[in-house]
Write a protein that holds these residues in place. Structure first.
Motif, short mmCIF file in Angstrom:
data_model
loop_
_atom_site.label_atom_id
_atom_site.label_comp_id
_atom_site.label_asym_id
_atom_site.label_seq_id
_atom_site.Cartn_x
_atom_site.Cartn_y
_atom_site.Cartn_z
N LEU A 130 -21.43 9.50 6.98
CA LEU A 130 -20.65 8.24 6.33
C LEU A 130 -19.59 9.11 5.42
CD1 LEU A 130 -19.36 5.52 5.59
CD2 LEU A 130 -21.04 5.62 3.77
N SER A 131 -20.06 10.27 4.73
CA SER A 131 -19.17 10.91 3.94
C SER A 131 -18.12 11.63 4.65
CB SER A 131 -19.76 11.61 2.89
OG SER A 131 -20.81 11.08 1.97
N LEU A 132 -18.54 12.45 5.87
CA LEU A 132 -17.69 12.86 6.57
C LEU A 132 -16.49 11.99 7.17
CD1 LEU A 132 -19.64 15.74 8.51
CD2 LEU A 132 -18.05 16.21 7.01
N SER A 133 -16.69 10.93 7.57
CA SER A 133 -15.94 9.97 7.99
C SER A 133 -14.87 9.72 6.89
CB SER A 133 -16.35 8.83 8.71
OG SER A 133 -17.26 8.91 9.53
N THR A 134 -15.28 9.29 5.80
CA THR A 134 -14.41 8.87 4.72
C THR A 134 -13.52 10.12 4.51
OG1 THR A 134 -16.41 9.15 3.33
CG2 THR A 134 -16.02 6.86 3.88
N GLY A 135 -14.19 11.37 4.48
CA GLY A 135 -13.51 12.52 3.79
C GLY A 135 -12.50 12.59 4.67
N PHE A 136 -12.76 12.73 6.04
CA PHE A 136 -11.53 13.14 6.97
C PHE A 136 -10.62 11.93 6.94
CE2 PHE A 136 -14.22 16.53 8.21
CZ PHE A 136 -13.42 17.57 9.03
N LEU A 137 -11.03 10.63 6.81
CA LEU A 137 -10.08 9.53 6.98
C LEU A 137 -9.26 9.72 5.72
CD1 LEU A 137 -10.87 5.93 7.24
CD2 LEU A 137 -9.68 6.36 5.33
N ALA A 138 -9.70 10.31 4.45
CA ALA A 138 -8.89 10.53 3.34
C ALA A 138 -7.66 11.57 3.72
CB ALA A 138 -9.64 10.93 2.07
N VAL A 139 -8.04 12.57 4.26
CA VAL A 139 -6.90 13.44 4.86
C VAL A 139 -6.06 12.78 5.61
CG1 VAL A 139 -6.71 15.83 6.03
CG2 VAL A 139 -8.44 15.55 4.39
N ALA A 140 -6.52 12.22 6.79
CA ALA A 140 -5.62 11.67 7.86
C ALA A 140 -4.61 10.55 7.32
CB ALA A 140 -6.30 10.78 8.86
N ILE A 141 -5.06 10.13 6.36
CA ILE A 141 -4.33 8.72 5.39
C ILE A 141 -2.97 9.33 4.82
CG2 ILE A 141 -3.90 7.46 3.33
CD1 ILE A 141 -6.74 6.38 4.00
N VAL A 142 -3.03 10.75 4.40
CA VAL A 142 -1.84 11.23 3.84
C VAL A 142 -0.90 11.75 5.23
CG1 VAL A 142 -0.61 13.29 2.70
CG2 VAL A 142 -2.97 12.28 2.10
N CYS A 143 -1.51 12.12 6.29
CA CYS A 143 -0.40 12.40 7.48
C CYS A 143 -0.26 11.09 7.92
CB CYS A 143 -1.25 13.23 8.41
SG CYS A 143 -1.98 14.71 7.77
N ALA A 144 -0.87 9.90 8.07
CA ALA A 144 -0.73 8.60 8.54
C ALA A 144 0.63 8.32 8.10
CB ALA A 144 -1.69 7.80 8.73
N ALA A 145 1.13 8.30 6.90
CA ALA A 145 2.06 7.74 6.08
C ALA A 145 3.33 8.48 6.75
CB ALA A 145 2.11 7.87 4.61
N ALA A 146 3.33 9.69 6.75
CA ALA A 146 4.42 10.45 7.43
C ALA A 146 4.49 10.03 8.99
CB ALA A 146 4.17 12.02 7.28
N ILE A 159 -18.54 13.70 15.79
CA ILE A 159 -17.77 12.41 16.39
C ILE A 159 -17.41 11.56 14.97
CG2 ILE A 159 -18.11 10.29 17.54
CD1 ILE A 159 -20.06 11.74 19.47
N ARG A 160 -18.45 11.18 14.47
CA ARG A 160 -17.90 10.63 12.95
C ARG A 160 -16.78 11.19 12.21
NH1 ARG A 160 -18.92 5.73 12.01
NH2 ARG A 160 -19.16 6.31 9.56
N ALA A 161 -16.98 12.40 12.22
CA ALA A 161 -15.60 13.00 11.50
C ALA A 161 -14.22 13.00 12.10
CB ALA A 161 -15.68 14.80 11.30
N LEU A 162 -14.33 12.96 13.63
CA LEU A 162 -13.18 12.47 14.30
C LEU A 162 -12.69 11.09 14.16
CD1 LEU A 162 -13.83 14.41 17.67
CD2 LEU A 162 -12.33 14.99 15.99
N GLN A 163 -13.92 10.20 14.25
CA GLN A 163 -13.50 8.85 13.98
C GLN A 163 -12.76 8.63 12.42
OE1 GLN A 163 -17.22 6.30 13.54
NE2 GLN A 163 -15.90 4.57 14.18
N GLY A 164 -13.02 9.40 11.58
CA GLY A 164 -12.34 9.37 10.20
C GLY A 164 -11.10 9.65 10.33
N SER A 189 -15.11 7.87 -2.26
CA SER A 189 -16.12 7.41 -1.64
C SER A 189 -17.03 8.63 -0.75
CB SER A 189 -15.43 6.71 -0.23
OG SER A 189 -16.64 6.34 0.79
N SER A 190 -16.16 9.62 -0.29
CA SER A 190 -16.67 10.83 0.34
C SER A 190 -17.50 11.55 -0.84
CB SER A 190 -15.53 11.60 0.98
OG SER A 190 -16.35 12.68 1.60
N LEU A 191 -16.78 12.16 -1.92
CA LEU A 191 -17.09 13.03 -2.87
C LEU A 191 -18.46 12.39 -3.78
CD1 LEU A 191 -14.18 15.32 -4.00
CD2 LEU A 191 -15.77 15.55 -2.15
#
Length: 416
Positions: A73-89, A126-131, A371-373
């Motif tokens: 779970l934490s890898l998904s939420t952690g990578f999601l956190a990083v992706a969110i910043v990029c997603a806005a751009a 796979i879970r990290a990619l999903q995040g 969530s992740s940390l």
């Protein structure tokens, strides 16, 4: 052509300069947008949190510790956190609707792929990619709502969206637990992925194109850096981001390790019984909508402070050994958290000045990093000192969140 007709036919990338065409309550477009955003919240959170009731199973099947199993779970939420910043751009050039659609479909397909992972390490990949893929939804959805919904009904609509996330989080956890009990965890994840794919297709069919969004072709790093720094310099917003980090961290910590406590003696719950406990998310659905409505009427910060206090009270209740008291504590915690999150996420759109997608991305970055940390850190407290240490850890975070809310309220009022 009358302005109302022109608004309907305006594409996502060609709004009328200087004019706002909001979706107002009572119209067909408003209802479609509300249902579409509800489906996006449902799909995102059911796919993200479907592994949470499986953490004890992963721990046994793959011979890993509770803290290691939480990495699914934490890898998904952690990578999601990083992706969110990029997603806005990315959404500034690609468009809000397009990016959310691609993200939802991709995440559903990756969940289906998780069911076929042959070993623990590939499952984590796979879970990290999903995040990473899911990062295109949360912040962009908040930006879409802030840009397209009539401000007079914004709180209620945001509450409905957050209610969709609560319903998705509940469904993913409950259904996965039940399916895992009778079919094992692999078919359970396959079914959840299929349901998420259906919700994604419904979202694509229903969501109206953006009418107030202005596309920025190309990628200008200076523009995005200036936008993010501008929001960090806003006196009140950094404290709202801190609330997201701390409240989400405390919430996920309780949910991550309550399962380990309840499947062990003296409770000995099976996967179906453990999954059914997550039906308390229904209280989160109601709390999100009610919190948004109350915020519009009596003040957003007042409701935010009440929600955080309620979250802390629920966390403290889980210290009791009685199973009904633990369940009551989880109910109170869930109600308070979703009320707080509904209000805090809505405040981002209200307090941000321009580039609301960037402001939303910073909020969601803090939300998922928490969530992740904190979700993984809670495993250390659980392993070393047991459940009491987990609760003390969450209460400390919630106390800091309460102080942050008071400071944000003071700064917002002073600026106004």
């Amino acid at each position: 052509m009358p302005p109302s007709v022109h608004a309907v036919k305006t594409s996502e990338t060609a709004p009328i300069p200087g004019q706002k065409h909001y979706l107002t309550r009572g119209t067909g477009a408003y209802r479609r947008a509300s249902l579409a955003l509800f489906l996006s919240g449902f799909s995102t959170f059911s796919l993200l949190y479907c592994v949470q009731p499986l953490l004890p199973i992963f721990s046994q099947e793959f011979a890993v510790s509770p803290a290691e199993s939480s990495l699914s779970l934490s890898l998904s939420t952690g990578f999601l956190a990083v992706a969110i910043v990029c997603a806005a751009a990315v959404s500034e050039g690609l468009g809000r609707r397009s990016l959310m659609s691609i993200s939802l479909v991709g995440a559903a397909l990756l969940t289906i792929a998780t069911a076929f992972a042959p070993n623990w390490h590939l499952l984590l990949v796979i879970r990290a990619l999903q995040g990473l893929v899911l990062g295109g939804v949360p912040a962009v959805a908040m930006a879409y709502l802030a840009e397209e919904i009539d401000p007079r009904g914004f709180g209620a609509t945001m509450g409905l969206y957050v209610g969709g996330t609560a319903f998705g989080g509940m469904s993913g956890r409950v259904l996965t637990g039940i399916f895992a009990e009778y079919l094992t965890w692999r078919p359970a994840l396959f079914i959840i992925g299929t349901i998420g794919l259906a919700a994604a297709l419904g979202f694509i069919a229903l969501l109206p194109p953006s009418r107030n969004f202005v596309r920025r072709p190309g990628f200008d790093p200076r523009f995005h850096a200036k936008a993010w720094l501008g929001h960090l310099r806003n006196p009140a917003l950094p404290f709202i981001f801190a609330i997201a980090f701390l409240a989400m961290g405390s919430f996920v910590t309780i949910y991550n390790y309550a399962g380990f406590r309840l499947v062990a003696p003296p409770y000995g719950l099976n996967q179906t019984e453990l999954g059914l406990i997550f039906t308390v998310y229904l209280f989160g659905i109601g709390a999100s909508s009610i919190g948004g409505l109350l915020g519009d009427r009596i003040g957003h910060f007042s409701v935010l402070l009440f929600g955080l206090a309620l979250t802390a009270a629920g966390s403290a209740l889980t210290l009791f050994a009685s199973l009904p008291a633990i369940i009551l504590g989880i109910i109170v915690l869930t109600t308070g958290f979703f009320m707080s999150h509904s209000i805090a996420s809505g405040l981002v759109g209200k307090l941000a000045h321009g580039t609301k997608g960037h402001a939303s991305s910073l909020y969601m970055l803090a939300y998922y990093v928490g969530s992740s940390l904190m979700g993984s850190a809670g495993g250390w407290f659980f392993a070393v000192e047991g459940w009491a240490a987990v609760v003390i850890f969450t209460l400390a975070m919630l106390a800091l969140a309460f102080v942050s809310a008071c400071l944000a309220q003071h700064l917002a009022r002073r600026k106004a």
